[in-house]
Scaffold this motif. Sequence first.
Motif, PDB file in Angstrom:
ATOM      1  N   ARG A 193      -0.996  14.683   1.270  1.00 15.42           N
ATOM      2  CA  ARG A 193      -0.352  13.627   0.360  1.00 15.42           C
ATOM      3  C   ARG A 193       1.111  13.147   0.318  1.00 15.42           C
ATOM      4  O   ARG A 193       1.442  12.344   0.246  1.00 15.42           O
ATOM      5  CB  ARG A 193      -0.866  14.247  -0.959  1.00 15.42           C
ATOM      6  N   HIS A 196       1.787  10.838   3.558  1.00 20.18           N
ATOM      7  CA  HIS A 196       1.247   9.517   3.109  1.00 20.18           C
ATOM      8  C   HIS A 196       2.242   8.704   1.905  1.00 20.18           C
ATOM      9  O   HIS A 196       2.671   7.719   2.069  1.00 20.18           O
ATOM     10  CB  HIS A 196      -0.022   9.501   2.620  1.00 20.18           C
ATOM     11  N   THR A 197       2.498   9.710   1.006  1.00 21.69           N
ATOM     12  CA  THR A 197       3.441   8.966   0.082  1.00 21.69           C
ATOM     13  C   THR A 197       4.757   8.531   0.670  1.00 21.69           C
ATOM     14  O   THR A 197       5.376   7.589   0.176  1.00 21.69           O
ATOM     15  CB  THR A 197       3.692  10.041  -0.977  1.00 21.69           C
ATOM     16  N   ASP A 200       4.280   5.381   2.692  1.00 25.88           N
ATOM     17  CA  ASP A 200       4.372   4.192   1.693  1.00 25.88           C
ATOM     18  C   ASP A 200       5.586   3.810   1.186  1.00 25.88           C
ATOM     19  O   ASP A 200       5.607   2.704   1.027  1.00 25.88           O
ATOM     20  CB  ASP A 200       3.098   4.396   0.917  1.00 25.88           C
ATOM     21  N   ARG A 222      -2.118   1.366   4.588  1.00 26.88           N
ATOM     22  CA  ARG A 222      -2.028   1.730   3.459  1.00 26.88           C
ATOM     23  C   ARG A 222      -3.537   1.804   2.559  1.00 26.88           C
ATOM     24  O   ARG A 222      -3.627   2.892   1.667  1.00 26.88           O
ATOM     25  CB  ARG A 222      -1.207   0.644   2.361  1.00 26.88           C
ATOM     26  N   ARG A 223      -4.355   0.902   3.035  1.00 26.69           N
ATOM     27  CA  ARG A 223      -5.608   1.090   2.481  1.00 26.69           C
ATOM     28  C   ARG A 223      -6.121   2.505   2.888  1.00 26.69           C
ATOM     29  O   ARG A 223      -6.899   2.953   1.982  1.00 26.69           O
ATOM     30  CB  ARG A 223      -6.556   0.172   2.841  1.00 26.69           C
ATOM     31  N   HIS A 225      -4.807   5.148   3.339  1.00 28.06           N
ATOM     32  CA  HIS A 225      -3.951   6.328   2.575  1.00 28.06           C
ATOM     33  C   HIS A 225      -4.909   6.288   1.365  1.00 28.06           C
ATOM     34  O   HIS A 225      -4.958   7.524   0.813  1.00 28.06           O
ATOM     35  CB  HIS A 225      -2.445   6.155   2.489  1.00 28.06           C
ATOM     36  N   GLU A 226      -5.001   5.354   0.764  1.00 26.36           N
ATOM     37  CA  GLU A 226      -6.048   5.404  -0.722  1.00 26.36           C
ATOM     38  C   GLU A 226      -7.132   5.962  -0.346  1.00 26.36           C
ATOM     39  O   GLU A 226      -7.564   6.806  -1.160  1.00 26.36           O
ATOM     40  CB  GLU A 226      -6.063   3.952  -1.090  1.00 26.36           C
ATOM     41  N   LYS A 227      -7.824   5.721   0.778  1.00 28.81           N
ATOM     42  CA  LYS A 227      -9.248   6.260   1.091  1.00 28.81           C
ATOM     43  C   LYS A 227      -9.228   7.676   1.286  1.00 28.81           C
ATOM     44  O   LYS A 227      -9.737   8.644   0.753  1.00 28.81           O
ATOM     45  CB  LYS A 227      -9.828   5.454   2.157  1.00 28.81           C
ATOM     46  N   ALA A 229      -6.863   9.624   0.033  1.00 26.40           N
ATOM     47  CA  ALA A 229      -6.391  10.250  -1.196  1.00 26.40           C
ATOM     48  C   ALA A 229      -7.726  10.589  -1.876  1.00 26.40           C
ATOM     49  O   ALA A 229      -7.688  11.848  -2.636  1.00 26.40           O
ATOM     50  CB  ALA A 229      -5.664   9.348  -2.109  1.00 26.40           C
ATOM     51  N   VAL A 230      -8.723   9.769  -1.847  1.00 22.75           N
ATOM     52  CA  VAL A 230      -9.955  10.196  -2.521  1.00 22.75           C
ATOM     53  C   VAL A 230     -10.687  11.293  -1.920  1.00 22.75           C
ATOM     54  O   VAL A 230     -11.078  12.205  -2.583  1.00 22.75           O
ATOM     55  CB  VAL A 230     -10.953   8.802  -2.438  1.00 22.75           C
TER      56      VAL A 230
END
Length: 280
Positions: A193, A196-197, A200, A222-223, A225-227, A229-230
Amino acid sequence: MPNDFNRRVIEEFRARGGRVGGPFEGGRLLLLTTTGARTGASHTTPLGYLPDDGGRVLVIASAAGAPRHPAWFHNLVAHPRVTVEAGVFTYEAEALVLEGAERDRAFARAVETDPGWSAYQDRTERVLPVIALREIPTGPPNIAASSAGAALRAVHDGFRRELALVRQEIAASGPGLGAQLRINCLALCQGLRHHHTGEDAGMFPMLGRGHPELTPALERMRREHEKLAVLLGALQQVISASDADPARVRAEVERLTEEVERHLEYEEAQLIPVLDGPAC
């Protein structure tokens, strides 16, 4: 001065970005540099470590069960500010000797992970000290690498190694999920996390301004990273359950590993040529 065995380990560690062979192969290893309690000189020692809550790492002054504490322990008691080399990262840290119940819980987690710690304790009458090392923020990370692209790959390889270690530990965990293994998984989640933060907020905007042709790739990353994060949230939820099922944890880790590997390969293919190009 380090003995010949430690000297070889230190040299190999620094030459190979934290990877070594021999008895430390496949384990978690750091280099701890302390200030001599009497001499004031710097001394570097390779040590196995355990991840801990809050971003700390733990080391144990076992000296293989010798009757006296190792010299590096006396050094950090006298001078708690130390230098840690972990993988390709070097950082300043504050050393704290754990006491009482906190020490006992941490040592029990270590024994759960490797019974060898218990064997060391049985050899000596002294209580083996457990020391927490907490990073002291001093600015951007200090990464040992020949170029920006090499630094990115080295950081990624660190995550690859940690994923492989966690997968091995889960496979060997038996019917339950031990306390230290939970912490190892949570530390991995926290590290990904944070990485990735940082990308970004820092590296991606910088690259986007200087290389607009990278915009589609940066948006894709970036997308991703969101995936991820889930997936990290799902893994953390499974780990945090009091009756965590190792089979479910293993499935979540395997799913995360597959996605992380795909993401890292794409990111390296897109960014390393630019990071190491003449404009950078």
